[in-house]
Motif scaffolding. Structure first.
Motif, PDB file in Angstrom:
ATOM      1  N   GLU A 196     -25.481  33.198   5.642  1.00 57.07           N
ATOM      2  CA  GLU A 196     -25.997  33.491   6.719  1.00 57.07           C
ATOM      3  C   GLU A 196     -26.830  32.313   7.182  1.00 57.07           C
ATOM      4  O   GLU A 196     -27.847  31.910   6.217  1.00 57.07           O
ATOM      5  N   LYS A 253     -29.799  30.354   9.731  1.00 53.09           N
ATOM      6  CA  LYS A 253     -30.662  30.290  10.647  1.00 53.09           C
ATOM      7  C   LYS A 253     -31.446  28.746  10.999  1.00 53.09           C
ATOM      8  O   LYS A 253     -31.942  28.132   9.752  1.00 53.09           O
ATOM      9  N   ASP A 302     -21.608  34.392  10.331  1.00 51.16           N
ATOM     10  CA  ASP A 302     -21.714  32.629  10.324  1.00 51.16           C
ATOM     11  C   ASP A 302     -20.532  32.361   9.676  1.00 51.16           C
ATOM     12  O   ASP A 302     -19.658  31.715  10.139  1.00 51.16           O
ATOM     13  N   ASP A 313     -24.479  25.098  11.255  1.00 52.52           N
ATOM     14  CA  ASP A 313     -23.425  25.512  10.860  1.00 52.52           C
ATOM     15  C   ASP A 313     -22.257  24.159  10.580  1.00 52.52           C
ATOM     16  O   ASP A 313     -21.790  23.998   9.547  1.00 52.52           O
ATOM     17  N   GLY A 372     -15.603  30.451   9.925  1.00 47.77           N
ATOM     18  CA  GLY A 372     -16.748  30.717  10.944  1.00 47.77           C
ATOM     19  C   GLY A 372     -16.376  31.712  11.823  1.00 47.77           C
ATOM     20  O   GLY A 372     -15.438  31.884  12.259  1.00 47.77           O
ATOM     21  N   GLN A 373     -17.672  32.551  12.188  1.00 50.84           N
ATOM     22  CA  GLN A 373     -17.621  33.483  13.238  1.00 50.84           C
ATOM     23  C   GLN A 373     -16.432  34.377  13.030  1.00 50.84           C
ATOM     24  O   GLN A 373     -15.690  34.496  13.709  1.00 50.84           O
ATOM     25  N   GLU A 421     -28.252  26.509  15.691  1.00 51.12           N
ATOM     26  CA  GLU A 421     -27.262  27.125  14.715  1.00 51.12           C
ATOM     27  C   GLU A 421     -25.858  26.567  14.629  1.00 51.12           C
ATOM     28  O   GLU A 421     -25.412  26.441  13.596  1.00 51.12           O
ATOM     29  N   ARG A 422     -25.310  26.349  15.724  1.00 48.61           N
ATOM     30  CA  ARG A 422     -23.845  25.574  15.604  1.00 48.61           C
ATOM     31  C   ARG A 422     -24.135  24.286  14.826  1.00 48.61           C
ATOM     32  O   ARG A 422     -23.161  23.973  14.101  1.00 48.61           O
TER      33      ARG A 422
END
Length: 167
Positions: free
Chosen positions: A64, A66, A50, A15, A36-37, A11-12
Motif C-alpha cells: 500500500e 502513500k 496499489d 507506484d 497494480g490496481q 501516488e502513480r
C-alpha cells in the motif's frame, strides 16, 4: 473518498518508482510480475489495491503506497490485506504469478511512504493488528522521485529508536 488529482499523480509516480526499485523496497520480492490496481471483492463491495507482488518463496505481498501523510493508511491497508488473504485462501490468485508456486501463508503487508509522511496515529492503530498480520512500514527518502532509497524499516507498531521511551 475522493483523492485530489495532484495526490493521485504523486501516488502513480510513487507506484512507478517502487516498481522500478522493488528489490530496494524488499529484496525477497520477484521483480516481475507485479500487479497494480488489482480488483478485489468483499461481499458486494469492490476496490483496487496499489500493488500485489510475490516473493521468490511464493509469499504474496500487498504493498500500500502513500505519497503524502494519510491517517487512514493502516485501516485501508488492512482492508486490502483481508481481501487478498481471502482470494488467496480461495485459490484465486495463482494465475497472476505463472511459474511461481504461491504458498498458503497469509500475505505480507508493506506500507510504503516517504518516511516523514507516516501519520503519528499509524503506530497506535498498527498496535491493534493481529500478530498474524506481518506488516512493515517502509519509509523512503523525501526525494524518492529522483532516486528511491529506503531510509526507515519498522515492523508492525515498532517505533523508531528516536521515538522510544527510555522506560
Amino acid at each position: 473518498m475522493h483523492t485530489p488529482p495532484m495526490q493521485t499523480f504523486a501516488e502513480r509516480w510513487l507506484d512507478s518508482s517502487v516498481r522500478s526499485n522493488l528489490s530496494t523496497v524488499d529484496a525477497s520480492l520477484v521483480q516481475n510480475p507485479v500487479h497494480g490496481q488489482v480488483l478485489t471483492f468483499a461481499a458486494g463491495d469492490r476496490d483496487l489495491i496499489d500493488l500485489l507482488a510475490v516473493s521468490s518463496a511464493g509469499r504474496l505481498t500487498v504493498l500500500e503506497l502513500k505519497a503524502s501523510e494519510d491517517i487512514h493508511l493502516p485501516i485501508q491497508a488492512l482492508d486490502y490485506w483481508i481481501r487478498i488473504a481471502w482470494h488467496a485462501q480461495s485459490g484465486e490468485l495463482e494465475h497472476l504469478f505463472p511459474g511461481i508456486s504461491v504458498d498458503g501463508k497469509p500475505p505480507r503487508l508493506l506500507l510504503v511512504a516517504p518516511a516523514i509522511c507516516f501519520h503519528p496515529s499509524n503506530v497506535s492503530v498498527l498496535g491493534y493488528f493481529s500478530p498474524d498480520i506481518e506488516v512493515e512500514r517502509i519509509g523512503v527518502n523525501s526525494d524518492w522521485h529522483e532516486n528511491l532509497r529506503v531510509v526507515l524499516r519498522l515492523k508492525g507498531a515498532d517505533r523508531p529508536i528516536s521515538h522510544r521511551s527510555s522506560q
